[in-house]
Design a protein around this motif. Structure first.
Motif: not given
Length: 322
Positions: A198-216
């Motif tokens: 129940x803790x969020x990781x500290x750091x620098x991470x890449x962002x390359x993919x997205x999605x969702x239940x709703x349309x783009x």
């Protein structure tokens, strides 16, 4: 008698000339000597180069000879003195301006500290991301031109603020969004994230993919629309979780980049957790993710550009200053 008369006429005349010569000779001798001395002096000056030739009128003021410089200096008019004073003041001001320009180009320590919140800096000066220390900045890839900075209110706090920055080659980093309120994990932040802590990781991470239940909604990142982005149940405060995964951006923590956010692979092992996303806020703490208001998620999806190699920089404010 005739001869005597002639002799009488010649005698007085010759004597008169002799007397006149005797009178003029003492006066003529000094003049001749003076002329001779003057001619000798001029010849000497020409031979030794001491005589200075006067420049033409367009060449400026006449250069004084050495003899003239030994005497008292010529007096200057008030107008000439005032002109020279103004010229000196102008040169001094120009020097101060040049020094100030050089200092601004170099960047003073105060300007570097103020960063984006201070006085605008010239193009040669590069802004640093505010709130980030040298160790955190060093983790940001050189090719990255977008950084989503998530700054937590405290190591154990579940509240944070989010700003998206972009980097320009000339002007450095600049914010492209306002500071958005956000939630993070219930128990705050950790350098050593594990599943279900129940803790969020500290750091620098890449962002390359997205999605969702709703349309783009117009995302630039690869977007996976799927009904599998479901979020049943309630949150830690009893709030409904429905709609939380309408839009998500996968954080590349313990996952395989280039896959749908729903991918279950865990390169570091199941014990290190996974499935950490940026998703729609449900008005309460998360298990490990970062959550934003729905309209902010739409805006974020439209702004994140894979060509700019986006990353997320996340942690509590104290940790980010390392």
């Amino acid at each position: 008698m005739a001869q005597r008369h002639a002799a009488d006429e010649d005698g007085p005349s010759a004597n008169a000339h002799e007397r006149l010569d005797m009178l003029l000779l003492p006066r003529a001798l000094p003049l001749a000597r003076g002329a001779l001395a003057l001619a000798s002096l001029c010849t000497c000056l020409l031979l030794t180069g001491c005589a200075e030739q006067a420049p033409p009128p367009s060449a400026g003021p006449v250069v004084e000879s050495r003899a003239a410089r030994t005497g008292p200096p010529p007096s200057r008019s008030a107008e000439s003195a005032a002109t020279e004073s103004k010229s000196a003041e102008g040169k001094h001001a120009a020097g101060e301006h040049a020094a100030g320009t050089a200092e601004r180009r170099q960047g003073s320590p105060n300007e570097a500290a103020r960063g984006l919140a201070g006085t605008p800096v010239e193009a040669a000066m590069v802004h640093e991301l505010p709130g980030l220390g040298p160790a955190t900045r060093a983790r940001i890839p050189v090719a990255t031109r977008q950084a989503l900075v998530v700054s937590g209110e405290g190591r154990k706090s579940s509240r944070s603020g989010v700003v998206l920055y972009e980097r320009d080659a000339d002007t450095g980093w600049r914010p492209v969004t306002d500071r958005w309120p956000a939630h993070n994990a219930l128990r705050g932040w950790t350098y050593d994230h594990h599943a279900d802590d129940l803790r969020s990781p500290i750091g620098v991470f890449t962002l390359g993919d997205a999605g969702g239940r709703l349309p783009d909604p117009g995302a630039r990142l690869p977007y996976d629309e799927s009904e599998d982005f479901e979020s049943p149940g309630t949150g830690f405060l009893g709030e409904p979780l429905e709609g939380s995964f309408d839009y998500v951006v996968a954080i590349d923590y313990n996952r395989t980049p280039g896959t749908t956010p729903l991918d279950k692979s865990r390169p570091l092992g199941l014990g290190k957790g996974g499935g950490v996303w940026v998703h729609v806020d449900h008005k309460g703490p998360t298990q490990a993710c970062v959550s934003l208001a729905k309209e902010r998620m739409v805006e974020l999806l439209r702004l994140l550009d894979p060509a700019k190699r986006p990353v997320i920089v996340m942690g509590d404010a104290v940790a980010l200053r390392d």
